[in-house]
Design a protein around this motif. Structure first.
Motif, mmCIF file in Angstrom:
data_model
loop_
_atom_site.group_PDB
_atom_site.id
_atom_site.type_symbol
_atom_site.label_atom_id
_atom_site.label_comp_id
_atom_site.label_asym_id
_atom_site.label_seq_id
_atom_site.Cartn_x
_atom_site.Cartn_y
_atom_site.Cartn_z
ATOM 1 N N VAL A 1 -66.421 3.091 16.314
ATOM 2 C CA VAL A 1 -65.745 1.917 16.870
ATOM 3 C C VAL A 1 -66.008 1.780 18.363
ATOM 4 C CG1 VAL A 1 -63.916 1.917 15.118
ATOM 5 C CG2 VAL A 1 -63.632 3.267 17.209
ATOM 6 N N SER A 2 -67.051 2.452 18.864
ATOM 7 C CA SER A 2 -67.309 2.436 20.301
ATOM 8 C C SER A 2 -68.703 1.894 20.618
ATOM 9 C CB SER A 2 -67.180 3.851 20.889
ATOM 10 O OG SER A 2 -65.858 4.348 20.712
ATOM 11 N N GLU A 3 -68.826 1.289 21.802
ATOM 12 C CA GLU A 3 -70.097 0.776 22.306
ATOM 13 C C GLU A 3 -70.502 1.606 23.528
ATOM 14 O OE1 GLU A 3 -72.087 -3.454 23.872
ATOM 15 O OE2 GLU A 3 -69.905 -3.235 23.659
ATOM 16 N N TYR A 4 -71.794 1.953 23.604
ATOM 17 C CA TYR A 4 -72.288 2.808 24.681
ATOM 18 C C TYR A 4 -73.566 2.218 25.282
ATOM 19 C CZ TYR A 4 -69.387 6.303 22.237
ATOM 20 O OH TYR A 4 -68.362 6.966 21.634
ATOM 21 N N HIS A 5 -73.858 2.613 26.529
ATOM 22 C CA HIS A 5 -75.158 2.309 27.117
ATOM 23 C C HIS A 5 -76.224 3.103 26.358
ATOM 24 C CE1 HIS A 5 -74.049 -0.137 30.503
ATOM 25 N NE2 HIS A 5 -73.180 0.761 30.970
ATOM 26 N N ALA A 6 -77.351 2.473 26.090
ATOM 27 C CA ALA A 6 -78.469 3.139 25.422
ATOM 28 C C ALA A 6 -79.609 3.321 26.422
ATOM 29 C CB ALA A 6 -78.935 2.330 24.227
ATOM 30 N N ASN B 1 -66.077 0.000 25.720
ATOM 31 C CA ASN B 1 -64.993 -0.827 25.203
ATOM 32 C C ASN B 1 -63.867 -0.967 26.228
ATOM 33 O OD1 ASN B 1 -66.509 -0.656 22.925
ATOM 34 N ND2 ASN B 1 -64.908 0.175 21.603
ATOM 35 N N THR B 2 -63.401 -2.173 26.386
ATOM 36 C CA THR B 2 -62.247 -2.396 27.256
ATOM 37 C C THR B 2 -60.983 -1.903 26.555
ATOM 38 O OG1 THR B 2 -61.800 -4.602 26.363
ATOM 39 C CG2 THR B 2 -63.349 -4.436 28.235
ATOM 40 N N ARG B 3 -59.930 -1.810 27.315
ATOM 41 C CA ARG B 3 -58.657 -1.363 26.736
ATOM 42 C C ARG B 3 -58.185 -2.314 25.648
ATOM 43 N NH1 ARG B 3 -53.372 0.273 30.419
ATOM 44 N NH2 ARG B 3 -52.126 1.175 28.706
ATOM 45 N N ASP B 4 -58.333 -3.609 25.903
ATOM 46 C CA ASP B 4 -57.917 -4.598 24.902
ATOM 47 C C ASP B 4 -58.791 -4.511 23.656
ATOM 48 O OD1 ASP B 4 -55.907 -5.521 26.548
ATOM 49 O OD2 ASP B 4 -57.118 -7.148 27.405
ATOM 50 N N LYS B 5 -60.107 -4.251 23.860
ATOM 51 C CA LYS B 5 -61.005 -4.133 22.718
ATOM 52 C C LYS B 5 -60.634 -2.935 21.861
ATOM 53 C CE LYS B 5 -64.796 -5.224 20.411
ATOM 54 N NZ LYS B 5 -64.931 -6.506 19.684
ATOM 55 N N ARG B 6 -60.323 -1.823 22.514
ATOM 56 C CA ARG B 6 -59.945 -0.622 21.773
ATOM 57 C C ARG B 6 -58.680 -0.851 20.960
ATOM 58 N NH1 ARG B 6 -61.289 1.954 26.719
ATOM 59 N NH2 ARG B 6 -59.099 2.369 27.208
#
Length: 339
Positions: free
Chosen positions: A305-310, A327-332
């Motif tokens: 459920v997370s997005e990272y720099h590649a 991920n922003t706090r709201d996204k999480r």
């Protein structure tokens, strides 16, 4: 010489010569040419080079000191960057036993005439041009492997990562057994990269043998020891044939060179590789496989459920990602997961 050596360079060269380093190794570490080191060695110190030749064959008595001490020295003066990666390979002598046939024999312990032993060892530090090689040729018997095993244990004790073909199941287990038989202390267990297991994890190759993989993935294929094919090579060595000994030396050394190149070919593809960035004394973003700082942004990647720099490494070609989510706090808070 095209450039005068500084006082610091001269002092470093003196120390390295005492440790038995080659001209090429010294030159790469002090930032000069092998010719300049050789000139200083012969003209200023009067100590001609005699440790190794270009093929890795010892030109004089070889000790473990150059490879064993080199890393400690460079770490101490703050020049060693990255892990100490050792590729090695051992060749062993067979058991001699009494049997009543040639097929499907069950050999009892009281049928064993002579136990197995190590015959020869070749080892190479990644980034060093030289291959350390030693065998039991000059011993009272060719099964007297204690000194040779002790030297390899010292190398393993200094290594952060060891590389080998089938090294987990064969070489390391054999070395531990012989070390215990000789009453040697345990070496510090390094991390292991077994090229056979690496190949198996990467893809479905026709064969995971070194002969096939090195031929198809590298420019350093495994030696076929054609002059003494198959068991003839070991038989020739046990009979004291010097040509067989020389072929064994070349075979053992070439196996190490082929294995190291295979490791480098497989490394960008392997996902379960030790993070070598740990071994650099800085805070630069580095490739976790090869340690290069030449990482290029390659968008983002999603894991769970997370997005990272590649990132993509410009040197080895391997892919990696950052450790902290974008991920922003709201996204999480908004994301849900399956159950």
């Amino acid at each position: 010489m095209s450039k005068r050596l500084t006082k610091e360079q001269r002092n470093t060269i003196k120390k390295c010569i005492k440790l038995g380093w080659s001209n090429a190794s010294i030159a790469s570490d002090v930032g000069t040419t092998p010719e300049a080191v050789n000139y200083y060695r012969e003209k200023k110190l009067g100590k001609p080079r005699g440790q190794y030749n270009k093929t890795g064959k010892p030109a004089a008595k070889v000790t473990v000191a150059p490879a064993h001490i080199k890393n400690q020295t460079m770490r101490a003066i703050g020049k060693l960057q990255g892990p100490r990666i050792l590729t090695f390979d051992i060749e062993t002598l067979p058991l001699e036993s009494y049997t009543w046939g040639t097929f499907d024999q069950n050999v009892g312990l009281n049928q064993i005439k002579t136990d197995w032993a190590a015959l020869s060892i070749a080892a190479k530090w990644l980034g060093d041009d030289e291959v350390w090689y030693e065998d039991t040729r000059g011993k009272a018997t060719i099964r007297d492997d204690k000194d040779m095993i002790a030297k390899l244990c010292a190398l393993l004790d200094e290594a952060d990562i060891v590389v080998g073909q089938n090294v987990k199941k064969f070489d390391l287990r054999k070395i531990r057994a012989r070390a215990m038989m000789h009453g040697l202390p345990p070496f510090r267990e390094p991390l292991v990269q077994d090229t056979m297991l690496m190949a198996r994890s990467v893809g479905s190759f026709t064969s995971n043998k070194l002969e096939y993989l090195s031929k198809n993935l590298t420019d350093a294929p495994k030696s076929a020891h054609a002059k003494f094919p198959g068991f003839e090579l070991w038989l020739g060595v046990m009979q004291g044939n010097q040509e067989a000994w020389e072929e064994m030396r070349e075979y053992n050394i070439q196996d190490v060179i082929a294995t190291e190149k295979l490791y480098l070919a497989l490394r960008p593809w392997v996902r379960q590789h030790p993070n070598v960035a740990h071994y650099y004394d800085d805070n630069q973003r580095r490739c976790p496989r090869c340690g290069s700082v030449n990482l290029h942004n390659n968008g983002t990647t999603f894991r769970g459920v997370s997005e990272y720099h590649a990132y993509t490494c410009a040197d080895c070609g391997g892919h990696s990602r950052s450790r902290f989510t974008l991920n922003t706090r709201d996204k999480r808070k908004a994301l849900v997961t399956t159950i």
